[in-house]
Design a protein around this motif. Structure first.
Motif, PDB file in Angstrom:
ATOM      1  N   SER A  49      -0.522 -15.349 -11.730  1.00  0.00           N
ATOM      2  CA  SER A  49      -1.229 -14.684 -10.638  1.00  0.00           C
ATOM      3  C   SER A  49      -0.256 -14.031  -9.658  1.00  0.00           C
ATOM      4  O   SER A  49       0.812 -14.574  -9.390  1.00  0.00           O
ATOM      5  CB  SER A  49      -2.082 -15.690  -9.862  1.00  0.00           C
ATOM      6  OG  SER A  49      -3.084 -16.227 -10.679  1.00  0.00           O
ATOM      7  N   LEU A  72      -2.633  -2.264 -10.304  1.00  0.00           N
ATOM      8  CA  LEU A  72      -3.333  -3.214 -11.176  1.00  0.00           C
ATOM      9  C   LEU A  72      -2.984  -2.950 -12.639  1.00  0.00           C
ATOM     10  O   LEU A  72      -2.769  -3.893 -13.411  1.00  0.00           O
ATOM     11  CB  LEU A  72      -4.845  -3.132 -10.965  1.00  0.00           C
ATOM     12  CG  LEU A  72      -5.360  -3.582  -9.612  1.00  0.00           C
ATOM     13  CD1 LEU A  72      -6.860  -3.311  -9.492  1.00  0.00           C
ATOM     14  CD2 LEU A  72      -5.063  -5.051  -9.350  1.00  0.00           C
ATOM     15  N   SER A  73      -2.917  -1.695 -13.018  1.00  0.00           N
ATOM     16  CA  SER A  73      -2.547  -1.340 -14.385  1.00  0.00           C
ATOM     17  C   SER A  73      -1.134  -1.822 -14.713  1.00  0.00           C
ATOM     18  O   SER A  73      -0.872  -2.361 -15.794  1.00  0.00           O
ATOM     19  CB  SER A  73      -2.655   0.178 -14.560  1.00  0.00           C
ATOM     20  OG  SER A  73      -2.240   0.559 -15.836  1.00  0.00           O
ATOM     21  N   ARG A  87      -1.204  -5.621 -15.163  1.00  0.00           N
ATOM     22  CA  ARG A  87      -1.769  -6.000 -16.461  1.00  0.00           C
ATOM     23  C   ARG A  87      -0.782  -5.722 -17.593  1.00  0.00           C
ATOM     24  O   ARG A  87      -0.624  -6.532 -18.505  1.00  0.00           O
ATOM     25  CB  ARG A  87      -3.080  -5.264 -16.694  1.00  0.00           C
ATOM     26  CG  ARG A  87      -3.792  -5.754 -17.935  1.00  0.00           C
ATOM     27  CD  ARG A  87      -5.163  -5.176 -18.068  1.00  0.00           C
ATOM     28  NE  ARG A  87      -5.858  -5.870 -19.155  1.00  0.00           N
ATOM     29  CZ  ARG A  87      -7.048  -5.544 -19.574  1.00  0.00           C
ATOM     30  NH1 ARG A  87      -7.714  -4.570 -18.989  1.00  0.00           N
ATOM     31  NH2 ARG A  87      -7.598  -6.204 -20.568  1.00  0.00           N
ATOM     32  N   ALA A 136      -2.147 -12.305 -15.278  1.00  0.00           N
ATOM     33  CA  ALA A 136      -3.494 -12.772 -15.620  1.00  0.00           C
ATOM     34  C   ALA A 136      -4.496 -12.537 -14.495  1.00  0.00           C
ATOM     35  O   ALA A 136      -5.688 -12.335 -14.741  1.00  0.00           O
ATOM     36  CB  ALA A 136      -3.462 -14.267 -15.959  1.00  0.00           C
ATOM     37  N   ARG A 137      -4.030 -12.550 -13.246  1.00  0.00           N
ATOM     38  CA  ARG A 137      -4.936 -12.448 -12.093  1.00  0.00           C
ATOM     39  C   ARG A 137      -4.214 -11.785 -10.929  1.00  0.00           C
ATOM     40  O   ARG A 137      -3.056 -12.098 -10.651  1.00  0.00           O
ATOM     41  CB  ARG A 137      -5.404 -13.837 -11.686  1.00  0.00           C
ATOM     42  CG  ARG A 137      -6.242 -13.883 -10.434  1.00  0.00           C
ATOM     43  CD  ARG A 137      -6.772 -15.292 -10.145  1.00  0.00           C
ATOM     44  NE  ARG A 137      -7.934 -15.513 -10.983  1.00  0.00           N
ATOM     45  CZ  ARG A 137      -7.993 -16.356 -12.027  1.00  0.00           C
ATOM     46  NH1 ARG A 137      -6.949 -17.087 -12.342  1.00  0.00           N
ATOM     47  NH2 ARG A 137      -9.080 -16.487 -12.747  1.00  0.00           N
ATOM     48  N   ALA A 148      -9.260 -10.502 -12.908  1.00  0.00           N
ATOM     49  CA  ALA A 148      -8.580 -11.350 -13.892  1.00  0.00           C
ATOM     50  C   ALA A 148      -8.789 -10.764 -15.279  1.00  0.00           C
ATOM     51  O   ALA A 148      -9.821 -10.153 -15.564  1.00  0.00           O
ATOM     52  CB  ALA A 148      -9.118 -12.773 -13.828  1.00  0.00           C
ATOM     53  N   TRP A 149      -7.792 -10.977 -16.121  1.00  0.00           N
ATOM     54  CA  TRP A 149      -7.853 -10.522 -17.503  1.00  0.00           C
ATOM     55  C   TRP A 149      -7.618 -11.723 -18.410  1.00  0.00           C
ATOM     56  O   TRP A 149      -6.628 -12.442 -18.255  1.00  0.00           O
ATOM     57  CB  TRP A 149      -6.791  -9.458 -17.770  1.00  0.00           C
ATOM     58  CG  TRP A 149      -6.926  -8.273 -16.876  1.00  0.00           C
ATOM     59  CD1 TRP A 149      -7.855  -7.278 -16.979  1.00  0.00           C
ATOM     60  CD2 TRP A 149      -6.119  -7.956 -15.748  1.00  0.00           C
ATOM     61  NE1 TRP A 149      -7.662  -6.360 -15.972  1.00  0.00           N
ATOM     62  CE2 TRP A 149      -6.607  -6.744 -15.204  1.00  0.00           C
ATOM     63  CE3 TRP A 149      -5.029  -8.561 -15.126  1.00  0.00           C
ATOM     64  CZ2 TRP A 149      -6.053  -6.137 -14.092  1.00  0.00           C
ATOM     65  CZ3 TRP A 149      -4.476  -7.962 -14.016  1.00  0.00           C
ATOM     66  CH2 TRP A 149      -4.989  -6.763 -13.504  1.00  0.00           C
ATOM     67  N   ASP A 168      -6.917 -11.507 -21.535  1.00  0.00           N
ATOM     68  CA  ASP A 168      -5.973 -11.176 -22.599  1.00  0.00           C
ATOM     69  C   ASP A 168      -4.526 -11.088 -22.110  1.00  0.00           C
ATOM     70  O   ASP A 168      -3.672 -10.546 -22.795  1.00  0.00           O
ATOM     71  CB  ASP A 168      -6.370  -9.855 -23.253  1.00  0.00           C
ATOM     72  CG  ASP A 168      -6.337  -8.673 -22.288  1.00  0.00           C
ATOM     73  OD1 ASP A 168      -6.310  -8.894 -21.055  1.00  0.00           O
ATOM     74  OD2 ASP A 168      -6.361  -7.527 -22.768  1.00  0.00           O
ATOM     75  N   ALA A 169      -4.246 -11.632 -20.922  1.00  0.00           N
ATOM     76  CA  ALA A 169      -2.881 -11.572 -20.379  1.00  0.00           C
ATOM     77  C   ALA A 169      -1.926 -12.316 -21.294  1.00  0.00           C
ATOM     78  O   ALA A 169      -2.250 -13.386 -21.806  1.00  0.00           O
ATOM     79  CB  ALA A 169      -2.831 -12.168 -18.982  1.00  0.00           C
TER      80      ALA A 169
END
Length: 172
Positions: free
Chosen positions: A90, A115-116, A119, A124-125, A161-162, A164-165
């Motif tokens: 995070s 943000l891109s 990621r 992850a967050r 949050a993703w 697939d991180a």
């Protein structure tokens, strides 16, 4: 790390020298600051960046970025990570633009770029917050894809949050 380019902006990763000059209020020969830049938040972010560099080294790509308009190259604000990803993957972000360019979608565009980048580097967050009365900042985070996740007596919290991180940054 090179510049991150969006449709209308360039997010330029700040160097130690650039941060020192910004804190001192001194443009270097190549800098082009829009009137009103740097604002107090830009100076604060540059100081935090310098403190991080002094204590743990350059945090890039999780550092401070100067936001510049592509059309004229002028610096209009900043976006930054408040440090590298924690053990859970995070990060916390911040951003701000000079008053004369607000309301044009630049802040949301810059935040989407950050943000891109997060990621792409396995975060992850991403978390952020805005004062309750700062509706514009809340709209910026929502427009960039972040969602409200809570509040306290002072601020409203947002995150994205993703699932697939990649775990590569965790513990970094």
């Amino acid at each position: 790390m090179g510049d991150l380019v969006t449709a209308r902006l360039v997010l330029h990763p700040m160097t130690v020298g650039e941060a020192e000059r910004l804190v001192a209020g001194e443009q270097d020969n190549g800098a082009r600051w829009a009137p009103g830049y740097p604002a107090a938040g830009d100076v604060s972010a540059a100081r935090r960046f310098l403190g991080t560099c002094a204590s743990t080294g350059d945090p890039n790509p999780f550092g401070t970025y100067e936001v510049r308009r592509r059309e004229d190259g002028r610096a209009i604000g900043g976006v930054d990570f408040h440090g590298p990803a924690d053990a859970n993957g995070s990060v916390t972000i911040g951003y701000g633009l000079i008053p004369s360019v607000r309301g044009k979608g630049y802040a949301s565009e810059a935040l989407r770029g950050l943000l891109s980048l997060a990621r792409a580097h396995g975060v992850a967050r991403v978390r952020g917050d805005a004062d309750h009365d700062n509706i514009a900042s809340q709209h910026v985070m929502a427009a960039a894809g972040m969602r409200p996740v809570g509040a306290d007596d002072r601020v409203r919290y947002f995150e994205i949050a993703w699932s697939d991180a990649t775990p590569a940054v965790r513990g970094a």
